[in-house]
Design an enzyme around this catalytic site. Structure first.
Site, PDB file in Angstrom:
ATOM      1  N   CYS A   2       3.841 -95.175 -39.767  1.00 42.21           N
ATOM      2  CA  CYS A   2       3.404 -96.570 -39.782  1.00 42.21           C
ATOM      3  C   CYS A   2       3.479 -97.042 -41.214  1.00 42.21           C
ATOM      4  CB  CYS A   2       1.976 -96.700 -39.253  1.00 42.21           C
ATOM      5  SG  CYS A   2       1.373 -98.421 -39.252  1.00 42.21           S
ATOM      6  N   GLU A 104       7.825-101.512 -36.585  1.00 44.61           N
ATOM      7  CA  GLU A 104       8.623-100.304 -36.694  1.00 44.61           C
ATOM      8  C   GLU A 104      10.091-100.706 -36.609  1.00 44.61           C
ATOM      9  OE1 GLU A 104       9.355 -97.444 -38.063  1.00 44.61           O
ATOM     10  OE2 GLU A 104       7.384 -96.799 -37.330  1.00 44.61           O
TER      11      GLU A 104
END
Length: 223
Positions: A2, A104
């Protein structure tokens, strides 16, 4: 992993959602939160939950150089209970890192397509995090890292890792368990169920951390 996320809720909503009584100093929403920035986190001080800012990128208390934080924005939950950088923190320095979506990048050949990923059934949520205090030559830093795990079926098409999002009814348990063994914290994380996610493409505008406005989350027009 992340490496970017958002927090767009207003302060009152955050205080109500997480049961925080005191206001948040200098709260600001963000469309593009990046490593090295101060991020909103919640800790338990032994008496109550407190919300405040930690720098994203863990600098362990024993580190010689604060620059190590840029390499430690994430911690692998599978091994955090064994690693020197995280083992002690798994026991007694756990935190919630407040968010409402994350980004992402899905690789397609030589290209990477950014996606915004949210929970299907709720807005605000918390990543499972660890924090530490570093002090050297009169300088103090309070920093954090986000715990990650192997991607579930939904995320595998996008990336092989994903952040751990705590179920709403497990947030306080992560914070308030007191001093437990690193192994117990590890087993707690392994027991968590993953909520349903949804994702959509956004423009490469989000790739630059300097960009922080509504264009970061605007759905990419489909031809």
């Amino acid at each position: 992993m992340c490496g970017r996320y958002t927090l767009l809720a207003d302060e009152v909503e955050i205080l109500e959602e997480f049961g925080i009584e005191q206001s948040i100093d200098d709260y600001q929403l963000s469309y593009n939160i990046a490593p090295g920035q101060n991020v909103l986190a919640i800790i338990h001080d032994g008496k109550a939950k407190r919300a405040g800012y930690l720098r994203w990128g863990l600098v362990p208390s024993w580190a010689n150089d604060e620059k190590i934080g840029y390499k430690m924005i994430n911690a692998r939950s599978e091994t955090a209970h064994e690693k020197p950088s995280f083992k002690r923190l798994m026991s007694r320095k756990r935190c919630l890192i407040v968010a409402d979506s994350f980004y992402e990048w899905r690789r397609d050949g030589n290209e990477k397509q950014p996606k915004r990923i949210r929970l299907e059934n709720r807005g605000l949520f918390a990543f499972a995090g660890l924090w530490d205090k570093w002090e050297q030559d009169g300088k103090k830093l309070f920093t954090c890292t986000i715990l990650t795990k192997e991607a579930n079926g939904f995320m595998q098409d996008i990336h092989h890792r994903m952040p751990i999002i705590l179920p709403k009814d497990k947030q306080d348990a992560w914070l308030e368990a007191g001093e437990q063994s690193p192994e117990e914290a590890h087993h707690f994380l392994r027991s968590l169920e993953i909520e349903n996610l949804r994702a959509y493409d956004v423009a490469s505008y989000v790739n630059s951390a300097k960009n922080n406005d509504e264009d970061c989350i605007a759905p990419l027009a489909q031809n």
